[in-house]
Write a protein that holds these residues in place. Structure first.
Motif, PDB file in Angstrom:
ATOM      1  N   ASN A 133       0.824  -1.206   0.000  1.00 10.75           N
ATOM      2  CA  ASN A 133       0.000   0.000   0.000  1.00 10.75           C
ATOM      3  C   ASN A 133       0.857   1.255   0.000  1.00 10.75           C
ATOM      4  O   ASN A 133       0.441   2.305   0.476  1.00 10.75           O
ATOM      5  CB  ASN A 133      -0.911   0.026   1.235  1.00 10.75           C
ATOM      6  CG  ASN A 133      -1.941  -1.070   1.188  1.00 10.75           C
ATOM      7  OD1 ASN A 133      -1.733  -2.125   1.770  1.00 10.75           O
ATOM      8  ND2 ASN A 133      -3.039  -0.827   0.505  1.00 10.75           N
ATOM      9  N   GLU A 134       2.073   1.137  -0.531  1.00  8.58           N
ATOM     10  CA  GLU A 134       2.984   2.285  -0.525  1.00  8.58           C
ATOM     11  C   GLU A 134       3.969   2.130  -1.671  1.00  8.58           C
ATOM     12  O   GLU A 134       4.104   1.061  -2.257  1.00  8.58           O
ATOM     13  CB  GLU A 134       3.742   2.340   0.807  1.00  8.58           C
ATOM     14  CG  GLU A 134       4.478   1.052   1.104  1.00  8.58           C
ATOM     15  CD  GLU A 134       4.890   0.901   2.557  1.00  8.58           C
ATOM     16  OE1 GLU A 134       5.934   0.294   2.814  1.00  8.58           O
ATOM     17  OE2 GLU A 134       4.158   1.396   3.429  1.00  8.58           O
ATOM     18  N   ASP A 135       4.638   3.199  -2.009  1.00  7.71           N
ATOM     19  CA  ASP A 135       5.607   3.184  -3.089  1.00  7.71           C
ATOM     20  C   ASP A 135       6.746   2.218  -2.766  1.00  7.71           C
ATOM     21  O   ASP A 135       7.057   1.985  -1.610  1.00  7.71           O
ATOM     22  CB  ASP A 135       6.152   4.597  -3.293  1.00  7.71           C
ATOM     23  CG  ASP A 135       6.931   4.724  -4.590  1.00  7.71           C
ATOM     24  OD1 ASP A 135       6.775   3.864  -5.458  1.00  7.71           O
ATOM     25  OD2 ASP A 135       7.677   5.708  -4.725  1.00  7.71           O
ATOM     26  N   TRP A 163       1.775  -4.820  -7.386  1.00  7.13           N
ATOM     27  CA  TRP A 163       0.563  -4.023  -7.214  1.00  7.13           C
ATOM     28  C   TRP A 163       0.700  -3.192  -5.961  1.00  7.13           C
ATOM     29  O   TRP A 163       1.142  -3.684  -4.925  1.00  7.13           O
ATOM     30  CB  TRP A 163      -0.668  -4.922  -7.088  1.00  7.13           C
ATOM     31  CG  TRP A 163      -1.942  -4.137  -6.926  1.00  7.13           C
ATOM     32  CD1 TRP A 163      -2.765  -3.695  -7.926  1.00  7.13           C
ATOM     33  CD2 TRP A 163      -2.526  -3.678  -5.693  1.00  7.13           C
ATOM     34  NE1 TRP A 163      -3.818  -2.985  -7.396  1.00  7.13           N
ATOM     35  CE2 TRP A 163      -3.700  -2.951  -6.031  1.00  7.13           C
ATOM     36  CE3 TRP A 163      -2.175  -3.793  -4.355  1.00  7.13           C
ATOM     37  CZ2 TRP A 163      -4.515  -2.370  -5.074  1.00  7.13           C
ATOM     38  CZ3 TRP A 163      -2.983  -3.197  -3.390  1.00  7.13           C
ATOM     39  CH2 TRP A 163      -4.147  -2.502  -3.749  1.00  7.13           C
ATOM     40  N   GLY A 165      -1.715  -0.109  -3.834  1.00 11.84           N
ATOM     41  CA  GLY A 165      -2.923   0.690  -3.783  1.00 11.84           C
ATOM     42  C   GLY A 165      -2.595   2.153  -3.586  1.00 11.84           C
ATOM     43  O   GLY A 165      -1.446   2.574  -3.755  1.00 11.84           O
ATOM     44  N   GLU A 166      -3.607   2.927  -3.227  1.00 12.89           N
ATOM     45  CA  GLU A 166      -3.367   4.329  -2.933  1.00 12.89           C
ATOM     46  C   GLU A 166      -2.441   4.445  -1.729  1.00 12.89           C
ATOM     47  O   GLU A 166      -2.452   3.598  -0.835  1.00 12.89           O
ATOM     48  CB  GLU A 166      -4.684   5.038  -2.639  1.00 12.89           C
ATOM     49  CG  GLU A 166      -5.615   5.123  -3.845  1.00 12.89           C
ATOM     50  CD  GLU A 166      -6.851   5.923  -3.536  1.00 12.89           C
ATOM     51  OE1 GLU A 166      -6.920   6.496  -2.425  1.00 12.89           O
ATOM     52  OE2 GLU A 166      -7.752   5.976  -4.389  1.00 12.89           O
ATOM     53  N   ALA A 167      -1.658   5.514  -1.716  1.00 14.93           N
ATOM     54  CA  ALA A 167      -0.733   5.718  -0.601  1.00 14.93           C
ATOM     55  C   ALA A 167      -1.504   5.823   0.709  1.00 14.93           C
ATOM     56  O   ALA A 167      -2.552   6.459   0.781  1.00 14.93           O
ATOM     57  CB  ALA A 167       0.080   6.985  -0.826  1.00 14.93           C
ATOM     58  N   GLY A 170      -5.445   1.439   3.476  1.00 15.57           N
ATOM     59  CA  GLY A 170      -6.484   1.123   2.498  1.00 15.57           C
ATOM     60  C   GLY A 170      -6.493  -0.352   2.189  1.00 15.57           C
ATOM     61  O   GLY A 170      -5.757  -1.134   2.804  1.00 15.57           O
ATOM     62  N   ASN A 187      -6.586  -4.766 -12.445  1.00  8.57           N
ATOM     63  CA  ASN A 187      -5.597  -3.744 -12.760  1.00  8.57           C
ATOM     64  C   ASN A 187      -4.783  -4.162 -13.980  1.00  8.57           C
ATOM     65  O   ASN A 187      -4.076  -5.159 -13.956  1.00  8.57           O
ATOM     66  CB  ASN A 187      -4.682  -3.527 -11.549  1.00  8.57           C
ATOM     67  CG  ASN A 187      -3.682  -2.416 -11.771  1.00  8.57           C
ATOM     68  OD1 ASN A 187      -2.667  -2.600 -12.425  1.00  8.57           O
ATOM     69  ND2 ASN A 187      -3.974  -1.247 -11.219  1.00  8.57           N
TER      70      ASN A 187
END
Length: 239
Positions: A133-135, A163, A165-167, A170, A187
């Motif tokens: 869920n992060e870069d 994959w 998700g948004e930073a 979430g 995706n």
């Protein structure tokens, strides 16, 4: 037997989830493994936390003070495999601690040679799967890909997928949505890269196996002698 029916692959999940069934990373690993299995490749999944594997850089850590070490049995699976895939979640933009430990245990085997005098990893191909869920997907892929290559594993083109998700907090890959779907499953970027990676792993493994892996001219460690420089001073090399 299919074109790839004599190949074997091992998929490592280095999730911090105690059970593989709870792991979001395992879902994306399954997507890649499913492509290989449909084409006849024999796949073995290894969830690191299912085993007692202590940290270290030796083939068997029981010889270095640990009461138990399952790595020697896991190593036999790696040794038999043509394809090696490492899956990891992201934490603070990095691969998991278990992923680093796996790389260290693989590194502990780097002194082993094949019958050509090359690294025991020559002839194997490798890739990686990253979720979070992060870069950090490409950063982790860079680290893992380099580590495998340094050991002697061949890295095909586009041998990573992932994959994110948004930073921030979430849903994670594979979580159910309100409409009954699964997060990330549709995706396009992830689907495309997972497919390309999986096929390139098979193609490269097929090519290496058909060629008898890499020639040992210029890379036979047994032919190296102390004091040689770039092979020119060693008559056993034809630089």
């Amino acid at each position: 037997m299919s074109e790839f029916g004599d190949l074997k692959a091992v998929y490592f999940n280095t999730s911090l989830k105690r059970q593989s069934g709870e792991s979001h990373t395992q879902l994306l690993l399954n997507a890649s493994a499913g492509i290989l299995e449909k084409n006849g490749v024999a796949v073995t999944n290894v969830h690191m936390l299912d085993h007692q594997i202590p940290p270290g850089v030796y083939p068997d850590m029981k010889a270095h003070g640990w009461a138990a070490d399952d790595w020697p049995q896991i190593w036999e699976i790696v040794l038999a495999a043509d394809i090696l895939v490492v899956g990891t979640p992201l934490w603070l933009g990095e691969e998991s601690s278990l992923c680093r430990m796996l790389i260290e245990r693989l590194y502990g085997m780097s002194g082993e040679l094949n019958d050509k005098g090359q690294s025991i990893f020559y002839g194997k191909v490798g890739g990686c799967v990253v979720t979070g869920n992060e870069d950090g997907v490409k950063h982790a892929a860079m680290t893992i890909g380099y580590a495998l290559s340094h050991l002697g594993v061949t890295i095909p083109p586009q041998a990573d997928c992932g994959w994110i998700g948004e930073a921030g907090p979430g849903p994670s890959y594979g979580d159910e949505t309100e409409d009954g779907g699964r997060v990330g499953f549709e995706n396009e970027f992830t689907q495309r890269n997972t497919t390309i990676m999986s096929w390139n792993l098979m193609h490269m493994a097929r090519m290496l196996k058909a060629a008898g892996a890499l020639p040992n001219e210029g890379n036979d460690r047994r032919a190296w002698k102390a004091g040689a420089r770039f092979g020119y001073e060693n008559p056993e090399y034809r630089g």
